[in-house]
Write an enzyme that holds these catalytic residues in place. Structure first.
Site, PDB file in Angstrom:
ATOM      1  N   CYS A 351      57.228  34.600 -27.787  1.00 54.51           N
ATOM      2  CA  CYS A 351      57.141  34.770 -26.333  1.00 54.51           C
ATOM      3  C   CYS A 351      57.837  33.693 -25.498  1.00 54.51           C
ATOM      4  O   CYS A 351      58.544  34.044 -24.550  1.00 54.51           O
ATOM      5  CB  CYS A 351      55.699  35.003 -25.878  1.00 54.51           C
ATOM      6  N   HIS A 402      57.994  41.890 -25.324  1.00 54.05           N
ATOM      7  CA  HIS A 402      57.324  41.450 -24.106  1.00 54.05           C
ATOM      8  C   HIS A 402      57.845  42.256 -22.946  1.00 54.05           C
ATOM      9  O   HIS A 402      59.046  42.382 -22.776  1.00 54.05           O
ATOM     10  CB  HIS A 402      57.542  39.950 -23.904  1.00 54.05           C
ATOM     11  N   LYS A 482      42.837  42.210 -23.037  1.00 53.73           N
ATOM     12  CA  LYS A 482      43.724  42.714 -24.083  1.00 53.73           C
ATOM     13  C   LYS A 482      43.123  43.927 -24.773  1.00 53.73           C
ATOM     14  O   LYS A 482      41.922  44.186 -24.685  1.00 53.73           O
ATOM     15  CB  LYS A 482      43.983  41.630 -25.125  1.00 53.73           C
TER      16      LYS A 482
END
Length: 658
Positions: A351, A402, A482
């Site tokens: 990320c 992402h 999440k």
RNA sequence: GCCGCGUUAGCUCAGCUGGUAGAGCAGCGCUCUUGUAAAGCGAAGGUCGUGGGUUCAAAUCCCUCACGCGGCACCA
């Protein structure tokens, strides 16, 4: 109240068939069973009183609905048998080794465990001794009795017995809750119950002690390590045998064993936790990767590639250095050779690098959502004891991406992701998966209003797709909620592979921004997401799911053409060439061996299709098709057979668009 | 990382209380031309995970380390 008054008080007991009977107050489940029938009285193991499972010896003092259970009530019987087996095991251990300290012993799936503190390690021979002693205790048919004690008495009792763990457990029981003491014959344990009526109700031939392992007291790695003995128990000997058979079958599909047998990969001590992929294994891996690459491309992702070795400065900025430094592989250049002193790390995740790609050039709201995907190879220094074949490794590759987007786009991105994941799992042979939504934890960043919106977006997305889910309150990360996706494999095991995580933190730390419609700069959200998780692990899951017998499109070796006589060799080569020209992984086995030998060998190697060709097939332009696991063969014209195999070997996504 | 167990030929495994290693299969060579899960014969193959110690002598006993296995803890 006088004794006489007590005796005439009655309770009304409603039985499962609706019958209502009167009993003296204080009647027990055992008493009710006895009044109903002699056989029930003998077979009874426990009772449900007003919906609560209790011992048969518990007095009933008010009007109640009561059901008497026997061993035929499977779920209840299994729970009680395993629970009492745990106590009987602890008693057996203390009778054999009186200095052993007892702790806790809960029921778990398929059995129970009990943790002991003993200076000497338990050996496998000890397990046999304990089993023998347990059978002796079962044969005693010792009645189970119970009393409620006050806290001080229980503490003094355990202090006198030098049972420090029990003292601690008594201390942990919340104020106001009864402290129940149980006896199996003379042996005593602290336990909330319920229990069977006597030790003889544990089937002496349907339990087995499975293994010994270390386990921390109360699961805390700063506390002493105890010895845990695992056991399994069923209602009947046949049920136990069936369970042991299932374990053997599961062991047969162990990806480490199949990986070796099918020549898929190996690992060695010079690179612990790292995979050496062999040609067959890499073919499987690539089939999976190529498939995922196509699916992501069609779903609007852009594939990128970012560096393996990155200066610690980036990891400090992202916050990973502080939290995970000891789990990162460091890469340094010899001081004399290096012009400047730098400390780099092999990337443990993609990320921060993806944000760097995002940050190149000014982004507009028109660029969002921007979906950056990478089959990113990552390295993490996992604790030595945590590694497990392909399932937990130190070097792995994620199907990582992402999504940079606005808050308003989260819901549609999430829905699209779930739909993609669902389709991918289905293509790979997994029909069932569950979603867990983890919501805001106690400690978090961002306003409640934002959390409301983001959590709502995820929940709406799930509802949109209509997938089953459950909420896990407080389990989200401090920077966002999440989703975890758990798939169920062919033998019912669950694997958490997919994930979808909302992150408002990393764009902030690494300064990601976009220019909005209003001309001002805004912070994008970042959605971390993966479908397979890691290719290594997912390949392991696939191997175990299919037990190595892959569908044709995934099978590393798809077709072997095996001549029966050497005069058919040229024909076999022609068939192989024709299949290969269409992308089928075909090979000819021209060795001078009998067809029996070739069939056996390729069957053991789990090749899905064997095409045997002899003089007749050459003459008639046919092939004799034998499918893995089937006895029968089918002779078909070679052109038709090849057309079908070519179609079957086509990956499902390409088959849909063809 | 912690507890326990393990590491012998490519694979699966024997090798008891110390006397420097065996089998089956695979691989290799030869013979066999074969009809759907193992044809026959032959030769070969091992610093017994690493390093150290005890002993006249260690695969075997002790210690160290590495890796693996079963759990526990951990898993961005």
């Amino acid at each position: 109240m006088s004794d006489a008054a007590e005796a005439i008080r009655e309770v009304r007991i409603t039985l499962p068939d609706g019958a209502v009977r009167a009993y003296p107050a204080g009647v027990t489940g055992a008493g009710i069973a006895e009044s109903l029938s002699k056989s029930l009285s003998k077979a009874a193991i426990a009772a449900t009183v007003n919906g609560r499972l209790t011992d048969l010896s518990q007095p009933i003092t008010e009007n109640s609905a009561v059901a008497i259970h026997t061993i035929r009530d499977e779920e209840i019987a299994l729970g009680l048998i395993r629970h009492d087996a745990a106590h009987i095991m602890a008693r057996a251990v203390q009778e054999l080794w009186p200095d052993v300290k007892v702790t806790i012993g809960p029921v778990i799936e398929n059995g129970w465990y009990y943790d002991f503190d003993r200076a000497e390690p338990f050996t496998t021979e000890d397990l046999a001794l304990i089993e023998k002693k347990m059978r002796e205790i079962i044969a005693l048919r010792d009645p189970v009795t119970t009393e409620v004690w006050d806290r001080d008495r229980a503490v003094r009792h355990y202090e006198a017995l030098n049972e420090p763990y029990k003292v601690e457990l008594v201390g942990m029981i919340p104020e106001g809750q009864p402290i129940r003491m149980y006896w199996h014959g003379h042996w005593q344990d602290l336990c909330r119950g319920p229990h069977l009526a006597h030790t003889g109700q544990v089937p002496a031939d349907a339990f087995k002690l499975m293994s010994v392992a270390g386990a921390y007291w109360r699961g805390d790695s700063d506390r002493p390590m105890l010895q845990r003995i695992y056991g399994t128990a069923f209602r009947t000997k046949d049920d136990l045998k069936a369970h042991l058979f299932r374990l053997e079958e599961a062991a047969k599909r162990d990806h480490r064993k199949l990986g070796r047998e099918m020549k898929l990969f190996h690992m060695q001590e010079e690179a612990p936790g790292m995979v050496f992929w062999h040609p067959e294994g890499w073919t499987l891996y690539r089939a999976l990767e190529d498939y995922m690459r196509r699916r992501l491309r069609h779903a609007g992702y852009k594939e990128i590639r970012t560096p393996q070795v990155v200066d610690r400065k980036l990891w400090e900025a992202s916050g990973h250095w502080e939290a995970y430094q000891e789990h990162m592989f460091l890469v340094e250049v010899e001081e004399e050779a290096a012009k400047e002193k730098r400390v780099n790390a092999l990337k443990p995740m993609n990320c921060p690098c993806h944000v760097q790609v995002y940050n190149q050039g000014l982004k507009s709201y028109r660029d969002l959502p921007l979906r950056l995907a990478e089959f990113g190879a990552c390295h993490r220094y996992e604790p030595s004891g945590s590694m497990h074949g392909l399932m937990r490794v130190r070097g792995f590759t994620q199907d990582d991406a992402h999504i940079f987007c606005t808050e308003d786009q989260i819901e549609s991105e999430c829905a699209a992701f779930i739909a993609l994941l669902s389709s991918v799992y289905k293509d790979l042979g997994f029909e069932k998966f569950d979603i867990k939504l983890s919501t805001r934890p106690e400690v978090r960043i961002g306003s409640d209003e934002t959390w409301d919106k983001v959590e709502g977006a995820l929940e709406n997305a799930i509802l949109q797709v209509g997938a089953p889910y459950q909420v896990d309150p407080g389990e989200g990360a401090f920077y966002g909620p999440k989703l975890d996706f758990k798939l169920t494999d062919a033998i019912g095991r669950e694997w958490q592979c997919g994930t979808f995580q909302v992150d408002a933190q990393l764009p902030e730390r690494l300064g990601a921004e976009y220019v909005g419609e209003d001309g001002d700069k805004h912070r994008p959200y970042m959605l971390h997401r993966a479908i397979l998780g890691s290719f290594e692990r997912f390949t392991g899951v696939l191997i175990e799911h299919y037990a190595g017998r892959f569908p044709l499109w995934l099978a590393p070796r798809q077709v072997v053409v095996a001549p029966i006589v050497s005069q058919a060799n040229d024909y076999a080569d022609q068939v192989v060439m024709a299949l290969r020209a269409k992308g089928v992984r075909a090979e000819a086995d021209l060795r001078n061996e009998k067809i029996n030998y070739k069939v056996r060998e390729h069957s053991l190697a789990k090749v899905p299709v064997i095409l045997a060709v002899g003089a007749r097939e050459v003459e008639e332009r046919t092939v004799s098709i034998r499918r893995l696991g089937e006895q029968r063969t089918e002779e078909r014209p070679v052109d038709l057979a090849m057309a079908d195999l070519i179609a079957e070997a086509t990956p499902p996504d390409l088959a849909r668009t063809a």
